[in-house]
Enzyme design. Structure first.
Site, short mmCIF file in Angstrom:
data_model
loop_
_atom_site.label_atom_id
_atom_site.label_comp_id
_atom_site.label_asym_id
_atom_site.label_seq_id
_atom_site.Cartn_x
_atom_site.Cartn_y
_atom_site.Cartn_z
N GLU A 34 -107.55 68.23 66.25
CA GLU A 34 -107.63 67.32 65.09
C GLU A 34 -107.41 68.17 63.85
O GLU A 34 -108.29 68.94 63.45
CB GLU A 34 -109.00 66.64 65.05
CG GLU A 34 -109.33 65.81 66.29
CD GLU A 34 -108.50 64.56 66.41
OE1 GLU A 34 -107.88 64.15 65.40
OE2 GLU A 34 -108.44 63.99 67.51
N CYS A 90 -110.29 64.93 55.98
CA CYS A 90 -108.93 65.05 56.55
C CYS A 90 -108.12 63.81 56.26
O CYS A 90 -106.91 63.89 56.08
CB CYS A 90 -109.02 65.31 58.04
SG CYS A 90 -110.04 64.12 58.92
P1 NAD Z 1 -110.20 76.26 59.67
O1 NAD Z 1 -109.02 76.02 60.54
O2 NAD Z 1 -110.15 77.34 58.69
O3 NAD Z 1 -111.51 76.52 60.56
C1 NAD Z 1 -111.94 75.59 61.53
C2 NAD Z 1 -112.80 76.31 62.54
O4 NAD Z 1 -112.00 77.20 63.30
C3 NAD Z 1 -113.93 77.15 61.95
O5 NAD Z 1 -115.09 76.96 62.72
C4 NAD Z 1 -113.40 78.57 62.07
O6 NAD Z 1 -114.41 79.54 62.16
C5 NAD Z 1 -112.65 78.47 63.39
N1 NAD Z 1 -111.61 79.48 63.61
C6 NAD Z 1 -110.94 80.23 62.70
N2 NAD Z 1 -110.04 81.02 63.32
C7 NAD Z 1 -110.14 80.78 64.65
C8 NAD Z 1 -109.47 81.27 65.80
N3 NAD Z 1 -108.50 82.18 65.71
N4 NAD Z 1 -109.83 80.77 67.00
C9 NAD Z 1 -110.78 79.83 67.11
N5 NAD Z 1 -111.45 79.34 66.06
C10 NAD Z 1 -111.13 79.80 64.84
O7 NAD Z 1 -110.49 74.84 58.97
P2 NAD Z 1 -111.59 74.52 57.86
O8 NAD Z 1 -111.14 75.11 56.57
O9 NAD Z 1 -112.94 74.83 58.38
O10 NAD Z 1 -111.48 72.92 57.79
C11 NAD Z 1 -110.63 72.21 56.93
C12 NAD Z 1 -109.44 71.68 57.69
O11 NAD Z 1 -109.89 70.84 58.76
C13 NAD Z 1 -108.55 70.80 56.85
O12 NAD Z 1 -107.21 71.11 57.11
C14 NAD Z 1 -108.86 69.38 57.33
O13 NAD Z 1 -107.82 68.46 57.14
C15 NAD Z 1 -109.14 69.64 58.77
N6 NAD Z 1 -109.93 68.55 59.36
C16 NAD Z 1 -109.33 67.71 60.23
C17 NAD Z 1 -110.04 66.64 60.76
C18 NAD Z 1 -109.40 65.68 61.72
O14 NAD Z 1 -110.11 64.91 62.33
N7 NAD Z 1 -108.08 65.70 61.87
C19 NAD Z 1 -111.38 66.44 60.39
C20 NAD Z 1 -111.97 67.34 59.49
C21 NAD Z 1 -111.24 68.40 58.98
#
Ligand code: NAD
Length: 513
Positions: free
Chosen positions: A248, A282
């Site tokens: 997502e 999002c």
């Molecule tokens: P991010 O991708 O920076 O981090 C998300 C998670 O991934 C965190 O827990 C982070 O620690 C982890 N992570 C980072 N690198 C990783 C790796 N290499 N392997 C595994 N895990 C790793 O995102 P964010 O800044 O926390 O969240 C914001 C983003 O999330 C926005 O783009 C938003 O649109 C999206 N979002 C999407 C939805 C949806 O349902 N589509 C819902 C909420 C947020």
């Protein structure tokens, strides 16, 4: 046991490092949590695996009882959970109440009630004559150990929320919440234990990206919510292990206002769904396309409504409409998108700046005279900004709405609902609301997921729990069966001719194209 009441949160494992959790509304450090390394994650995985068979043996009714107790627990502890969410995100009380506490109540009840039906054995009928008289079943069985990785914008809904169907399916789960907002997940894990969830069925692996990456190496399936950039890395890691990944990801949701729209309603929805959660959703409305005849009226209404919004540190219910920018680097993205737009000719009709003083806040902002050369129209801003663009007609609006790598949500406003739906169907998005926005997320019966670079797979609905299972096809032959089937050895010309005739009768009656 980990608890979020303490200044220093106790480690489930010996900490190799500590992560400070900040209140973005005040700038204060409110807790520290351990950063789990790969060895600690491996240990959690072993514990989760050994807890799973017992949890599966609870059956749907037994698991539902725990989830229904959790539903009640959330309501009994709503204020404490809301405070925790507000303290680690800086979001307003109402944003936490509606989209997190409200979601939690609905989700615990929904999955407790619906999981069994979604995962019940399905009797299958077949047109294949060779299985005549046999029992055919499609069965869903839990995958085992699920990894859930969450973002910082909805610490309950997009982290714990995705664990609920995984657990109801009979899996154990390791949740890696965002390093920015780990406290809500820890509190909920504590609450679930109080509600009778057996030890190690839900474990919280606090840590940064490396902890998330380590988690993918141990689980049977990964449910990821976060940015498209990280989502790609997660997909690659899952592919290397050949485990399923549900992703997502980010969005750039368009709103289309047609000339026959109820402009007042459209302006209210544009204001609310772009500024709610300070635009850090999002499926926020990130850009608007308005048909020329109602453009001026719409812009005037939205600008006035946005200027009235109170931004700042949430002090409790009713104190402000727009809360903090949770993630420090997000502030730079928001400022960059506004500056880029202004430098390319956009006008700022409301807001436009970071607010001075303690905490991290950005003024609710309206931009006009924007186009697709600007980042504010093509890249995810994830802040309280609303760029509005005038279009000649619905076709231009659809073309521009689809001119994006993203395809998460969308909305169309028109008093002619048939026309609105026809436009909605042309949008390349996982969801499209007519005369509404974002509301599809709250309908747990509908799938929620992204098209294009907004993700793979979906949450909610039957698919939102079946993804945590593997399918097993069961074929049972009754005991009074022949000693062997006619197509078996020895091969005989008479039998082969009979089978050829049979195939012709069965499949040869159609017309040639
Ligand atoms: P991010 O991708 O920076 O981090 C998300 C998670 O991934 C965190 O827990 C982070 O620690 C982890 N992570 C980072 N690198 C990783 C790796 N290499 N392997 C595994 N895990 C790793 O995102 P964010 O800044 O926390 O969240 C914001 C983003 O999330 C926005 O783009 C938003 O649109 C999206 N979002 C999407 C939805 C949806 O349902 N589509 C819902 C909420 C947020």
């Amino acid at each position: 046991m980990a608890t979020v009441e303490h200044e220093q949160v106790e480690a489930e494992q010996a900490p190799s490092n500590l992560i400070e959790v900040e209140n973005p509304g005040t700038g204060e450090i409110i807790a520290t949590v351990p950063e789990l390394d790969a060895a600690a994650v491996a240990e959690l995985a072993a514990r989760g695996r050994s807890a799973q068979p017992h949890w599966e043996s609870y059956g749907f009714q037994g698991r539902a009882r725990v989830m229904l107790r959790a539903q009640k627990w959330v309501m009994d502890n709503a204020e404490r959970i809301t405070k925790t969410i507000v303290s680690e995100t800086g979001k307003t009380w109402e944003d936490a109440q509606l989209a997190e506490i409200g979601y939690a109540g609905n989700a615990f009840g929904f999955w407790a009630k619906e999981a069994e039906g979604f995962l019940a054995d399905e009797k299958v009928r077949s047109s294949q004559v060779l299985v005549l008289g046999k029992k055919l079943l499609l069965r869903h069985r839990p995958l085992g150990l699920i990894g859930v990785i969450g973002p910082w914008n909805y610490p309950f809904t997009n982290s714990v929320g995705d664990c609920i169907p995984a657990m109801m399916a009979g899996n154990s789960v390791i949740l890696k919440p965002s390093e920015i907002t780990p406290l809500t997940s820890m509190l909920l894990a504590e609450g679930l234990r109080e509600c009778g969830l057996p030890e190690n069925v839900l474990q919280i692996a606090t840590g940064r990206g490396a902890t998330g990456a380590a988690l993918i190496e141990h689980v049977d399936m990964i449910m990821f919510t976060g940015s498209t950039k990280t989502g790609r890395k997660v997909a690659e890691a899952a592919a290397r292990r050949l485990i399923p990944a549900s992703l997502e990801l980010g969005g750039k949701d368009p709103m289309i206002v047609l000339a026959d729209a109820d402009v007042e309603r459209a302006a209210n929805f544009a204001t609310y769904y772009s500024m709610q959660n300070a635009g850090q959703t999002c499926i926020s409305i990130e850009r608007v396309y308005v048909e020329a005849p109602v453009y001026d009226e719409f812009v005037a209404k939205v600008s006035e409504k946005v200027r009235e919004l109170r931004v700042g540190r949430p002090e409790g219910p009713g104190s402000v409409e727009v809360g903090a920018i949770t993630f420090p680097p997000q502030m730079e993205t928001i400022k960059d998108h506004v500056a880029d737009a202004v430098q390319k000719g956009a006008r700022v009709l409301a807001g436009g700046n970071q607010t001075p003083g303690a905490g991290r806040f950005f003024e609710p902002t309206v931009l006009v005279d924007v186009d697709h050369t600007m980042k504010c129209m093509t890249e995810e801003t994830f802040g309280p900004t609303l760029p509005i663009m005038k279009v000649g007609d619905a076709d231009e609006a659809v073309r521009l709405a689809n001119d994006s790598v993203y395809g998460l949500g969308a909305s169309v406003f028109s008093k002619d609902t048939e026309r609105g739906e026809a436009v909605a169907r042309r949008l390349q998005s996982g969801a499209a609301n007519v005369n509404d926005a974002m509301i599809n997320y709250t309908v747990l019966e509908l799938p929620m997921g992204g098209a294009k670079s907004s993700g793979l797979g979906s949450r909610h609905g039957a698919g939102g729990i079946r993804k945590y299972c593997s399918q097993q096809a069961i074929v049972v032959t009754p005991k009074l069966a022949m000693k062997k089937e006619i197509f078996m050895y020895p091969y005989k010309s008479r039998t082969s001719k009979m089978l050829a005739g049979l195939f012709k009768v069965m499949y040869g009656r159609g017309k040639r194209a």
